[in-house]
Motif scaffolding. Structure first.
Motif, mmCIF file in Angstrom:
data_model
loop_
_atom_site.group_PDB
_atom_site.id
_atom_site.type_symbol
_atom_site.label_atom_id
_atom_site.label_comp_id
_atom_site.label_asym_id
_atom_site.label_seq_id
_atom_site.Cartn_x
_atom_site.Cartn_y
_atom_site.Cartn_z
ATOM 1 N N ASP A 141 0.837 -1.213 0.000
ATOM 2 C CA ASP A 141 0.000 0.000 0.000
ATOM 3 C C ASP A 141 0.865 1.254 0.000
ATOM 4 O O ASP A 141 0.521 2.256 0.604
ATOM 5 N N LYS A 144 2.258 3.524 -5.914
ATOM 6 C CA LYS A 144 1.717 2.466 -6.772
ATOM 7 C C LYS A 144 2.704 1.940 -7.814
ATOM 8 O O LYS A 144 2.612 0.785 -8.223
ATOM 9 N N ASP A 169 -3.470 -3.027 -2.145
ATOM 10 C CA ASP A 169 -4.552 -2.043 -2.100
ATOM 11 C C ASP A 169 -4.488 -1.131 -3.320
ATOM 12 O O ASP A 169 -3.448 -1.020 -3.970
ATOM 13 N N ASN A 170 -5.599 -0.499 -3.610
ATOM 14 C CA ASN A 170 -5.672 0.554 -4.642
ATOM 15 C C ASN A 170 -5.282 0.062 -6.020
ATOM 16 O O ASN A 170 -4.681 0.816 -6.796
ATOM 17 N N GLU A 199 -11.161 4.433 -0.454
ATOM 18 C CA GLU A 199 -11.453 4.828 0.925
ATOM 19 C C GLU A 199 -12.286 6.106 1.008
ATOM 20 O O GLU A 199 -11.965 7.104 0.400
HETATM 21 MG MG MG Z 1 -4.280 2.321 0.069
#
Ligand code: MG
Ligand code: SAM
Length: 214
Positions: A141, A144, A169-170, A199
């Motif tokens: 996380d 990226k 994540d993401n 989020e």
């Molecule tokens: Mg994240």
């Protein structure tokens, strides 16, 4: 005001959360982010997905890339088996300083090693620093464009074993297209997408769970 968002987030924790109660720290941060200021925590909608993967894996060794204010560290560490420590990496000293205080408020300072530095420098040192041979669970996380290079670094450093679980994540927003393409097409991984939302928003985002097959 001259304070930073992480400082205001910490103040919300100190005012609203019960010392030694991780759940109240999580709730105070989510309340702050839904009602005062958005912040880049995994949050209260993807959080339960993270929780369920942590519980399913029940890791003896766990690594998090990207601590920020310590929200997901608290989420993960509160679910770890007795004796397991989470190692979490953060290269921004101001964020690390806030995270230490959030973690302490939750009473989880004995379950979390926060290491300050860049993932690319620290991953090759995990064996020497912590006597880790492999990680059972890795939560990605951080920035990226680092997911794929750091996954390859974990492979090179032989920090993954057959059955190690990666949770990223993401993967949709902001998105990690090169990482997704790699884990979804490599025969060394079995990968699955958990659809959710970015989020504290209604924008599509999700987590990718990838099991290393060895
Ligand atoms: Mg994240
Ligand atoms: N996992 C946190 C949570 O859900 O509560 C949020 C982490 S935030 C999205 C990403 C964090 O990774 C930032 O605090 C950033 O400073 C840190 N970061 C980005 N790239 C990094 C790297 N290569 N090494 C260490 N930390 C990094």
């Amino acid at each position: 005001t001259s304070s930073t968002r992480p400082q205001r987030l910490l103040r919300a924790v100190q005012r609203k959360a019960t010392k030694g109660d991780p759940q109240s720290v999580i709730s105070a941060i989510d309340y702050f982010c839904r009602n005062s200021e958005w912040a880049m925590n995994v949050g209260d909608e993807k959080g339960p997905i993270l929780d369920s993967v942590v519980c399913e894996v029940s890791p003896a060794t766990a690594l998090e890339l990207g601590t920020y204010c310590g929200y997901s560290s608290v989420r993960i560490a509160r679910l770890l088996p007795v004796g397991t420590k989470l190692i979490t990496l953060e290269f921004h000293p101001d964020y690390a300083c806030i995270a230490r205080q959030v973690i302490q408020h939750a009473g989880l300072e004995d379950k979390i090693f926060l290491v300050e530095g860049a993932s690319g420098d620290l991953i090759p040192k995990m064996a020497d620093m912590f006597g880790i041979s492999t990680f059972d669970f890795v939560f990605l996380d951080h920035w990226k464009d680092r997911y794929l290079p750091d996954l390859k670094l974990l492979e090179e450093c032989q920090l993954l074993r057959k059955g190690s679980v990666l949770l990223a994540d993401n993967v949709i927003c902001p998105g990690t297209p090169d990482y997704l393409e790699y884990v979804r097409n490599s025969p060394r991984y079995e990968s699955r997408y958990f659809q959710s939302h970015l989020e504290y928003t209604k924008v599509e985002d999700g987590l990718e769970k990838s099991v290393f097959l060895g």
